[in-house]
Design an enzyme around this catalytic site. Structure first.
Site, mmCIF file in Angstrom:
data_model
loop_
_atom_site.group_PDB
_atom_site.id
_atom_site.type_symbol
_atom_site.label_atom_id
_atom_site.label_comp_id
_atom_site.label_asym_id
_atom_site.label_seq_id
_atom_site.Cartn_x
_atom_site.Cartn_y
_atom_site.Cartn_z
ATOM 1 N N SER A 120 2.289 -1.793 9.787
ATOM 2 C CA SER A 120 1.752 -0.498 9.370
ATOM 3 C C SER A 120 1.015 0.182 10.515
ATOM 4 O O SER A 120 0.593 1.336 10.376
ATOM 5 C CB SER A 120 0.795 -0.668 8.188
ATOM 6 O OG SER A 120 -0.297 -1.498 8.548
ATOM 7 N N HIS A 141 8.271 -0.663 5.382
ATOM 8 C CA HIS A 141 6.834 -0.742 5.159
ATOM 9 C C HIS A 141 6.504 -0.707 3.672
ATOM 10 O O HIS A 141 6.531 0.345 3.040
ATOM 11 C CB HIS A 141 6.134 0.409 5.888
ATOM 12 C CG HIS A 141 4.647 0.386 5.748
ATOM 13 N ND1 HIS A 141 3.883 1.521 5.630
ATOM 14 C CD2 HIS A 141 3.773 -0.666 5.698
ATOM 15 C CE1 HIS A 141 2.617 1.181 5.509
ATOM 16 N NE2 HIS A 141 2.517 -0.133 5.545
ATOM 17 N N GLU A 153 8.321 2.730 2.771
ATOM 18 C CA GLU A 153 8.739 3.578 3.882
ATOM 19 C C GLU A 153 9.826 2.876 4.689
ATOM 20 O O GLU A 153 9.625 1.748 5.158
ATOM 21 C CB GLU A 153 7.547 3.910 4.777
ATOM 22 C CG GLU A 153 6.528 4.810 4.104
ATOM 23 C CD GLU A 153 5.307 5.080 4.958
ATOM 24 O OE1 GLU A 153 4.830 6.232 4.965
ATOM 25 O OE2 GLU A 153 4.820 4.135 5.618
ATOM 26 N N ASN A 192 0.075 6.518 5.889
ATOM 27 C CA ASN A 192 -1.151 6.190 6.604
ATOM 28 C C ASN A 192 -1.542 7.261 7.612
ATOM 29 O O ASN A 192 -2.729 7.402 7.946
ATOM 30 C CB ASN A 192 -1.021 4.836 7.302
ATOM 31 C CG ASN A 192 -1.172 3.686 6.329
ATOM 32 O OD1 ASN A 192 -1.795 3.827 5.291
ATOM 33 N ND2 ASN A 192 -0.596 2.548 6.652
#
Length: 289
Positions: A120, A141, A153, A192
């Site tokens: 990440s 992810h 993701e 993120n």
């Protein structure tokens, strides 16, 4: 289209164990690699306990739980990954550790088997460049806890073949309740990249005394319809994990939005790491009115 029937998962920690569980629950065989038998047994025990919770809530039947656990084989050597259709790496967010793990996995599976990383915070493009045939490398992810969170993701590195992206999208679509989002390789990817600055802003406002931790969380939950408040989320994620992610994003972009707030560094240095490993923002807090 090949849906990846036998999947290798490297690392059975919180994320790796959750990912292994997701694949096993989808009917796939999982070869899970850990550093030693003790860690492997702990990883399986955590999956067992998580599934017990699902059984208690009526989300999983006892037979589904037993079948899923039976599909997970644990090994302690990356060499035992030979014969898998896909490798998913989910070890600690440390470039040198990932470099060693990915190299060992690539040696075991050869140059054609797809390898994905659950990072990440690190560049998938840089990790792909370390391996033979980087076109077969991508990011996948998952979010924590992997069995619960719906978004996955699919990260396209600069080298990633479009055919692999398509196969990974199909894989995620085949997982119960999961939705793929294809993103390019950039610090934080999509979720993120937006979340880290938001959490940093909340920490700074808390440090400046805008409101109590409890009231900040309450306002964001009720005002915006979030399931959890930002400081509750930080305690769950781990303040040290958030610090590491922001440091990596800031180093890669020089974007001040990712610069870790001073209070975050202080709390990590003091061992206030969150509700699991030490008192964070909300642990033990009681409402005073």
């Amino acid at each position: 289209m090949n849906q990846f029937h036998r999947i290798g998962v490297v690392g059975l920690g919180t994320m790796g164990g959750g990912i292994a569980q997701v694949f096993a629950m989808s009917g796939r065989d999982v070869v899970a690699v850990e550093a030693d038998r003790t860690r492997a047994e702990a990883g399986v025990a955590a999956i067992d306990a998580f599934l017990d919770g699902g059984v208690a809530r009526g989300k999983v039947s006892g037979e589904e739980k037993r079948a899923a656990l039976a599909r997970i084989t644990t090994v302690t050597s990356p060499g035992d990954l030979a014969g898998v259709d896909l490798v998913v790496e989910s070890v600690t967010e440390n470039l040198e550790v990932k470099r060693e793990v990915l190299a060992a996995a690539a040696l075991a599976v050869g140059d054609e088997t797809p390898i994905v990383t659950n990072t990440s915070a690190l560049s998938v493009t840089e990790l792909a460049a370390l391996l033979p045939n980087p076109a077969r490398v991508a990011g996948l992810h998952f979010f924590n806890p992997a069995p619960v969170m719906r978004t996955v993701e699919v990260v396209r590195a600069l080298q990633t073949d479009q055919g692999l992206v398509d196969r990974l999208v199909a894989l995620v679509n085949s997982l119960d309740g999961k939705q793929p989002v294809v993103v390019k390789d950039r610090p934080g990817f999509l979720v993120n990249a937006l979340l880290l600055p938001y959490l940093n802003d909340v920490i700074q406002e808390y440090d400046e005394g805008l409101a109590t931790a409890e009231d900040i969380d309450l306002a964001l939950k009720l005002g915006l319809g979030y399931r959890s408040g930002p400081l509750e989320m930080l305690d769950m994620i781990g303040l040290d994990v958030h610090l590491h992610a922001t440091e990596n994003a800031y180093a890669a972009t020089s974007d001040d939005r990712y610069a870790p707030p001073p209070l975050l560094r202080q709390m990590v240095a003091a061992g206030r790491l969150g509700t699991k490993n030490g008192k964070g923002f909300r642990a033990g807090e009681k409402r005073t009115r």
